[in-house]
Structure formats: structure tokens, C-alpha cells
Write a protein that holds these residues in place. Structure first.
Motif, mmCIF file in Angstrom:
data_model
loop_
_atom_site.group_PDB
_atom_site.id
_atom_site.type_symbol
_atom_site.label_atom_id
_atom_site.label_comp_id
_atom_site.label_asym_id
_atom_site.label_seq_id
_atom_site.Cartn_x
_atom_site.Cartn_y
_atom_site.Cartn_z
ATOM 1 N N TYR A 13 -27.426 15.221 -8.935
ATOM 2 C CA TYR A 13 -27.283 14.794 -10.333
ATOM 3 C C TYR A 13 -28.532 15.095 -11.157
ATOM 4 C CZ TYR A 13 -22.898 12.303 -9.267
ATOM 5 O OH TYR A 13 -21.613 11.978 -8.911
ATOM 6 N N ASP A 66 -17.139 14.960 -8.785
ATOM 7 C CA ASP A 66 -17.681 14.429 -10.041
ATOM 8 C C ASP A 66 -18.678 15.426 -10.637
ATOM 9 O OD1 ASP A 66 -18.031 12.276 -11.948
ATOM 10 O OD2 ASP A 66 -19.953 11.821 -10.981
ATOM 11 N N ILE A 70 -18.702 17.522 -14.230
ATOM 12 C CA ILE A 70 -19.849 17.452 -15.153
ATOM 13 C C ILE A 70 -20.357 18.860 -15.462
ATOM 14 C CG2 ILE A 70 -22.286 16.748 -15.313
ATOM 15 C CD1 ILE A 70 -21.453 14.241 -13.640
ATOM 16 N N TRP A 181 -31.241 4.834 -14.303
ATOM 17 C CA TRP A 181 -30.946 5.716 -13.168
ATOM 18 C C TRP A 181 -29.669 6.511 -13.421
ATOM 19 C CZ3 TRP A 181 -28.133 3.656 -8.276
ATOM 20 C CH2 TRP A 181 -27.979 4.698 -7.349
ATOM 21 N N ASP A 184 -26.026 10.070 -16.079
ATOM 22 C CA ASP A 184 -25.187 9.412 -17.077
ATOM 23 C C ASP A 184 -25.925 8.329 -17.862
ATOM 24 O OD1 ASP A 184 -25.324 7.519 -15.031
ATOM 25 O OD2 ASP A 184 -23.357 8.072 -14.259
ATOM 26 N N ARG A 185 -27.218 8.126 -17.583
ATOM 27 C CA ARG A 185 -27.995 7.145 -18.340
ATOM 28 C C ARG A 185 -29.066 7.801 -19.214
ATOM 29 N NH1 ARG A 185 -24.751 4.283 -16.103
ATOM 30 N NH2 ARG A 185 -24.992 2.108 -15.495
ATOM 31 N N TYR B 62 -32.073 -3.370 -9.449
ATOM 32 C CA TYR B 62 -31.764 -2.397 -10.492
ATOM 33 C C TYR B 62 -30.426 -2.730 -11.156
ATOM 34 C CZ TYR B 62 -30.449 1.661 -13.090
ATOM 35 O OH TYR B 62 -30.038 2.474 -14.123
ATOM 36 N N ASP B 66 -29.678 -3.392 -15.059
ATOM 37 C CA ASP B 66 -28.815 -2.426 -15.735
ATOM 38 C C ASP B 66 -27.620 -3.141 -16.379
ATOM 39 O OD1 ASP B 66 -28.067 0.305 -16.336
ATOM 40 O OD2 ASP B 66 -26.569 0.185 -14.742
ATOM 41 N N ARG B 69 -28.573 -5.045 -19.513
ATOM 42 C CA ARG B 69 -28.688 -4.174 -20.692
ATOM 43 C C ARG B 69 -27.309 -3.808 -21.235
ATOM 44 N NH1 ARG B 69 -33.140 -0.643 -17.726
ATOM 45 N NH2 ARG B 69 -31.227 0.319 -16.933
ATOM 46 N N GLU B 178 -7.296 12.677 -10.349
ATOM 47 C CA GLU B 178 -8.750 12.626 -10.510
ATOM 48 C C GLU B 178 -9.224 11.174 -10.467
ATOM 49 O OE1 GLU B 178 -10.964 15.232 -10.893
ATOM 50 O OE2 GLU B 178 -9.362 16.708 -10.737
ATOM 51 N N VAL B 179 -10.354 10.955 -9.800
ATOM 52 C CA VAL B 179 -10.938 9.623 -9.723
ATOM 53 C C VAL B 179 -12.246 9.615 -10.513
ATOM 54 C CG1 VAL B 179 -11.882 7.840 -8.193
ATOM 55 C CG2 VAL B 179 -9.943 9.242 -7.430
ATOM 56 N N PHE B 180 -12.396 8.641 -11.389
ATOM 57 C CA PHE B 180 -13.623 8.481 -12.168
ATOM 58 C C PHE B 180 -14.186 7.105 -11.847
ATOM 59 C CE2 PHE B 180 -11.024 11.562 -14.319
ATOM 60 C CZ PHE B 180 -11.919 12.520 -14.774
ATOM 61 N N ASP B 184 -19.366 3.483 -16.505
ATOM 62 C CA ASP B 184 -19.916 4.568 -17.331
ATOM 63 C C ASP B 184 -19.055 5.831 -17.304
ATOM 64 O OD1 ASP B 184 -20.547 5.422 -14.745
ATOM 65 O OD2 ASP B 184 -22.603 4.706 -14.915
ATOM 66 N N ARG B 185 -17.926 5.793 -16.591
ATOM 67 C CA ARG B 185 -17.035 6.945 -16.583
ATOM 68 C C ARG B 185 -15.712 6.666 -17.296
ATOM 69 N NH1 ARG B 185 -20.969 8.797 -14.438
ATOM 70 N NH2 ARG B 185 -21.084 10.510 -12.922
ATOM 71 N N GLN B 188 -14.897 9.227 -20.092
ATOM 72 C CA GLN B 188 -14.618 10.552 -19.526
ATOM 73 C C GLN B 188 -13.240 10.570 -18.844
ATOM 74 O OE1 GLN B 188 -17.080 11.557 -16.208
ATOM 75 N NE2 GLN B 188 -16.599 13.743 -16.263
#
Lengths: 198, 198
Positions: A13, A66, A70, A181, A184-185, B62, B66, B69, B178-180, B184-185, B188
């Protein structure tokens, strides 16, 4: 306004992120410091001796699909290097000896070779071949890259990454210590760095 | 145009996703099927007996930052339930007995209770208290939820998730397989479902 872009040459990524981050930062007026590091020591501290994408095959299958989506959306070629992950030690050492735009451009070229063309960046010849394109002398740069001082510098960078709370690559770190991280961020992290936090 | 929204009530990132997904889908003209499932069997097949956010504390630290936020940006409250993760079996069984908008609304209420208020959704009383708000009789719904037929149905849903290649929650699955994965996906995945693939 500044942010640090922490990246690992073996990280899939990090490839689209490295290709996108400079223009995203510029658009927001954020100055970017490129900080190559190695995830190996961080993964080892979690008990992983290989990429989690290899340890957990279902996760690996998902990641490659994925990443393909992208790259397709960005118009980037994707070719898996063998073996995966590539040993990224030499590339990271070389990147660390370069500064500013030279480091950024070398890093993009490494990613394009590795994931765009599927070339083995673990091979000295692959790395050496990229340097003349930047007007650099491969022998001189490789000698600097493998000096004891530069090896120690990379170790210190890895320790710093762990200290910042970095757990994967790519990661954006802002002046106030926030870690974002993932490819996508990038937008969210750069917006934060630019002072837009909501 | 349709997509499936696979979610797990113990999953932190499923919380903002559940709060966002209906309006995102509507804006794209995508009809959404809400599919509650359990990640436990999938994690167990990877050798995990706990949330990876507990197994790997740096990853957990993390994630909570995250998520904070993300919730701040969306105006969502965030309060960590104790213990984390919550046992989500009863909530998933109840959700599966409901259909359509009732299932979606119940699911959002579970997430709001669990991560907005920090309530223990593993407790029968927490789940029972949500049902009258939907005009449902708790005793009748819980009896249906814990019927052998419904238990078997949830097991089949979990097997189906694994079969689709789902490795985490939330995940969007499109008609063409398709798997997302990830809050954050969502955009998309829904764009893909709506036929916009680049």
C-alpha cells in the motif's frame, strides 16, 4: 505546516501512497518529509516473522485484489514481485542517503520498478540501475548507503517509527503527533496537518 | 443495483459504518441488504482467540485513536464498552430475526448503545431495552432469536461470509462478488455497486 511520510519499500500500500502523496500535500500547502524505514522490527515485536499477508492467506488474497482496484483507479501498473515481500534493506539505506526531492524521486522509482514492473528490489543490480536516471553515480551512492554511519541511521529511524506509535506503512505523522495509517488515510492526515480537523 | 453490508456488532469500525451506510447507498441509488454476522469463526480460522486489537496492543492503541478521530468528524459519541470486545451473539441473533428497515434501525441502536454509550450489549437487558423503541415485544423477539432455526440461520450466515472471502467487518459485497473491507471503503464499494468503477 508539515507532515512526515513514513514508508517501507516492501509495503504494497506504500506504492500507491508514494505515487499520490506529493501532489496531495502540495495541494494543501503541507511540506512533506519522506522517511523510509523498515517494518521488520515492528512486525517482529508483534511476533510476526513474515508479512501478515503471507501469514494470513485470506488477508493476502483480499489485499492483492484491493490493491489491484486501487491501482486500476489511479492508472498504475501492478505486478507482484517474487518473492513477496522483497527484502527492502538496501533500498531503504539508499533512500536515506539522498535528501529532499532526490529521495522522493528515487523512492517513486523503486516502487515503480518493484510493483509496476515486478522487479526484485532486493537485488543490488535493480537498485543500481535506478541511480543514473537521477544523475547519481551508483558506486558512490551504494558505498555511502552501506557505510556504518548510514546503517546506524536507518536503525535509529526504525526505532523512531516505533516510538511514534507507527504500526504499519505507509503512515503520515503530523507535527502534533497524530498517526494516520494507510494509503486510504493520506487525505485525512494531510487535512489534519493543514489545520482542517473535522 | 444492490450491495450487501456485512457487519459484526463487536466490531468498532462497523459503528461509524452502520451510521453512514444507508444515506451513502441511497445517494447512489444502491439498495442495501444488512447482513449481521460473527467474526469469531473467521478469526478462529486465523488462529486468533481474541480481537486482534487486544492481541496486538499497539494496533489497539492506534485503532481507538483512529476511531475517535472518525467519530469526532462525524459528530458521533464514542465510549468504549467494557469488556472489549463485547459478546455479540445475542445482538446478531436478534438482528437476523428482523427484516428490512427494522433490522437496520435495530442495528444502529445496538451500535449507539454499545459504542456511543458504552453499554454492555452482551447483556440481555441491554438488547431487550432497545426493542420497545421499535414497537417490538422483547419477549417474543428474544424467543424467536433464540430458536434453533434462527441459531442455525446465523451459523449459515457466518459460513457464507467466509465463503465470500470476508476477512473483517464491516465489509461491502457487490453483486459481482467484490469485497470492500472497512468503514473507509464504503464509498468505493457503493460506487462500484452503482457501476462507477474507476
Amino acid at each position: 505546516m508539515a507532515a512526515e511520510f513514513w514508508y517501507e519499500f516492501a509495503s504494497t500500500y506504500s506504492y500507491p501512497a508514494a505515487m499520490r502523496v506529493a501532489s496531495l500535500a502540495e495541494a494543501r500547502g503541507v511540506s512533506l518529509v519522506w522517511r523510509p524505514f523498515l517494518l521488520g522490527p515492528i512486525f517482529a515485536s508483534q511476533g510476526w516473522r513474515d508479512s501478515p499477508f503471507n501469514i494470513y492467506p485470506a488477508k493476502g488474497r483480499y489485499m492483492w485484489r484491493d490493491l489491484q482496484r486501487i491501482c486500476d483507479a489511479l492508472g498504475l501498473l501492478l505486478r507482484r514481485p517474487e518473492p513477496f515481500p522483497q527484502n527492502s534493506l538496501l533500498a531503504a539505506r539508499v533512500a536515506l542517503t539522498l535528501e529532499g526531492k532526490e529521495r522522493a524521486e528515487f523512492s517513486r522509482q523503486v516502487y515503480a520498478a518493484e510493483f509496476g514492473e515486478g522487479l526484485p528490489i532486493a537485488d543490488r543490480a535493480t537498485i543500481a540501475a535506478l541511480l543514473p536516471k537521477l544523475g547519481l553515480d551508483p558506486d558512490a551512492v551504494l558505498a555511502r548507503a552501506e557505510s556504518e554511519a548510514n546503517k546506524a541511521r536507518l536503525k535509529a529511524e526504525c526505532a523512531r517509527a516505533a516510538e511514534l506509535g507507527i504500526i504499519g506503512a505507509p503512515s503520515l505523522v503530523t507535527d502534533d503527533g497524530e498517526v494516520f495509517w494507510g494509503n486510504d488515510r493520506l487525505e485525512q492526515g494531510l487535512d489534519w496537518a493543514a489545520g482542517k480537523r473535522a
